[in-house]
Design a protein around this motif. Sequence first.
Motif, PDB file in Angstrom:
ATOM      1  N   ALA A 142      23.408  32.868  87.154  1.00  0.00           N
ATOM      2  CA  ALA A 142      22.433  33.161  88.232  1.00  0.00           C
ATOM      3  C   ALA A 142      23.712  33.227  89.025  1.00  0.00           C
ATOM      4  O   ALA A 142      23.714  33.750  90.265  1.00  0.00           O
ATOM      5  N   GLU A 143      24.761  32.541  89.024  1.00  0.00           N
ATOM      6  CA  GLU A 143      26.022  32.846  90.179  1.00  0.00           C
ATOM      7  C   GLU A 143      25.919  33.716  89.949  1.00  0.00           C
ATOM      8  O   GLU A 143      26.611  34.637  91.393  1.00  0.00           O
ATOM      9  N   GLU A 144      26.647  34.480  88.765  1.00  0.00           N
ATOM     10  CA  GLU A 144      27.264  35.790  88.446  1.00  0.00           C
ATOM     11  C   GLU A 144      25.915  37.221  89.769  1.00  0.00           C
ATOM     12  O   GLU A 144      26.950  37.965  89.925  1.00  0.00           O
ATOM     13  N   LYS A 145      24.666  36.994  89.036  1.00  0.00           N
ATOM     14  CA  LYS A 145      23.833  37.964  89.174  1.00  0.00           C
ATOM     15  C   LYS A 145      24.286  37.560  91.057  1.00  0.00           C
ATOM     16  O   LYS A 145      23.339  38.632  91.607  1.00  0.00           O
ATOM     17  N   ASN A 146      24.059  36.424  91.939  1.00  0.00           N
ATOM     18  CA  ASN A 146      23.085  36.726  93.246  1.00  0.00           C
ATOM     19  C   ASN A 146      25.345  36.732  93.735  1.00  0.00           C
ATOM     20  O   ASN A 146      24.786  37.406  94.684  1.00  0.00           O
ATOM     21  N   ARG A 147      26.680  36.169  92.778  1.00  0.00           N
ATOM     22  CA  ARG A 147      27.423  37.689  93.485  1.00  0.00           C
ATOM     23  C   ARG A 147      27.447  38.365  93.303  1.00  0.00           C
ATOM     24  O   ARG A 147      27.377  39.476  93.941  1.00  0.00           O
ATOM     25  N   ARG A 148      26.715  40.045  91.646  1.00  0.00           N
ATOM     26  CA  ARG A 148      26.407  40.946  92.791  1.00  0.00           C
ATOM     27  C   ARG A 148      25.182  41.374  93.399  1.00  0.00           C
ATOM     28  O   ARG A 148      25.890  42.369  93.913  1.00  0.00           O
ATOM     29  N   ALA A 149      24.449  40.898  93.507  1.00  0.00           N
ATOM     30  CA  ALA A 149      23.289  40.778  95.009  1.00  0.00           C
ATOM     31  C   ALA A 149      24.035  40.961  96.481  1.00  0.00           C
ATOM     32  O   ALA A 149      24.320  42.055  97.248  1.00  0.00           O
TER      33      ALA A 149
ATOM     34  N   ALA B 217      29.083  52.023  90.509  1.00  0.00           N
ATOM     35  CA  ALA B 217      28.547  52.124  89.331  1.00  0.00           C
ATOM     36  C   ALA B 217      30.117  51.288  88.999  1.00  0.00           C
ATOM     37  O   ALA B 217      30.075  50.312  88.432  1.00  0.00           O
ATOM     38  N   ARG B 218      31.422  50.991  89.670  1.00  0.00           N
ATOM     39  CA  ARG B 218      32.108  50.135  89.437  1.00  0.00           C
ATOM     40  C   ARG B 218      31.715  47.953  89.261  1.00  0.00           C
ATOM     41  O   ARG B 218      32.192  47.606  88.345  1.00  0.00           O
ATOM     42  N   LEU B 219      30.529  47.893  90.343  1.00  0.00           N
ATOM     43  CA  LEU B 219      29.978  46.835  90.378  1.00  0.00           C
ATOM     44  C   LEU B 219      29.237  46.421  89.402  1.00  0.00           C
ATOM     45  O   LEU B 219      29.218  45.504  88.786  1.00  0.00           O
ATOM     46  N   GLU B 220      28.128  47.674  88.840  1.00  0.00           N
ATOM     47  CA  GLU B 220      27.755  47.469  87.871  1.00  0.00           C
ATOM     48  C   GLU B 220      28.214  46.910  86.188  1.00  0.00           C
ATOM     49  O   GLU B 220      27.861  46.281  85.695  1.00  0.00           O
ATOM     50  N   ALA B 221      29.491  48.263  86.158  1.00  0.00           N
ATOM     51  CA  ALA B 221      30.764  48.005  84.723  1.00  0.00           C
ATOM     52  C   ALA B 221      31.078  45.861  85.024  1.00  0.00           C
ATOM     53  O   ALA B 221      31.083  46.143  84.116  1.00  0.00           O
ATOM     54  N   GLU B 222      31.395  46.090  86.662  1.00  0.00           N
ATOM     55  CA  GLU B 222      32.278  44.459  86.661  1.00  0.00           C
ATOM     56  C   GLU B 222      31.176  43.437  86.580  1.00  0.00           C
ATOM     57  O   GLU B 222      31.975  42.929  85.303  1.00  0.00           O
ATOM     58  N   GLY B 223      29.746  43.508  86.733  1.00  0.00           N
ATOM     59  CA  GLY B 223      29.050  42.996  86.421  1.00  0.00           C
ATOM     60  C   GLY B 223      28.537  42.531  85.105  1.00  0.00           C
ATOM     61  O   GLY B 223      28.356  41.768  84.172  1.00  0.00           O
ATOM     62  N   ARG B 224      28.375  43.763  83.839  1.00  0.00           N
ATOM     63  CA  ARG B 224      28.155  43.935  82.768  1.00  0.00           C
ATOM     64  C   ARG B 224      28.624  42.775  81.977  1.00  0.00           C
ATOM     65  O   ARG B 224      28.525  42.465  80.924  1.00  0.00           O
ATOM     66  N   GLU B 225      30.347  43.345  81.680  1.00  0.00           N
ATOM     67  CA  GLU B 225      31.257  42.989  81.709  1.00  0.00           C
ATOM     68  C   GLU B 225      31.635  41.291  81.992  1.00  0.00           C
ATOM     69  O   GLU B 225      32.247  40.518  80.763  1.00  0.00           O
TER      70      GLU B 225
END
Length: 261
Positions: A111-118, A191-199
């Motif tokens: 949840a913390e990672e998803k919030n960071r990405r948002a 794209a970088r944000l999405e790739a970093e989040g997936r990783e």
Amino acid sequence: MRIITRAAILLLIVGIQGCATYGIISGIPSEGQKSVFKDGRKTLISIKQNTVALAPNTETVTSGQRADVVIAVHNGTSQDILFSTDDVTATANTNGQLTTLKVFSYDELVAEEKNRRAWAAVAVALQGAAESMNAANAGYSNTFGTYSGSTYSNYGTKTYSSGSYSGTTYNYAAAQTARNVAQANSEARFARLEAEGRENLKNLSSTILKKETIFPAAWHGGLIKVALPEVAEQPQDIKFVVKVVEEQHEFKFTQEKLDGK
């Protein structure tokens, strides 16, 4: 001016990092426990009906930061065991003051990672909007100037005049090129944000301890993240309590300030 500002920010960041305080966390085996080295880590092992192994991922910790702790549990019973971070608690004793330390669950970290990405996506969107506004104005160019001179009438009379002028022109090609560049930059950031989040989510899934049913004679383990206290001048006692069904395993550690740090 922009170069000076960036340099100042960089120096500030370096200065902040240079002010970090570091400590060493070391395990102290209690009665019925033993200390071994596993994968280069000093590991405490508590053997009862069930077996629990606990070790900091690294002995060096940063003051007030989270630490990664490796934990493994062996089911020595004839029944299935449900185990998760809910069964792990931690406390710190600093000069007689007892503090409960936060042990983060897998779900909390996700949840913390998803919030960071948002929030990062909001920042990227705002940057893209600013660049798009700048691109919309890129096709405009302004010209300014002055003029002066003398003119003669049909009767030979000399007249002197002076003034200023200005004008605005619009270059569609330049504006479109700027818009294309802004759009490409924005898409690349997303794209970088999405790739970093997936990783990051992939790393959490593959390393962090998750709730698991441990079958008889089986092992289960992973990393847990613990919010350690600020490193103090005096040694601090850190205690982990791991509950396996009704069985408790206590692990004692000391956190000491690293010399010269």
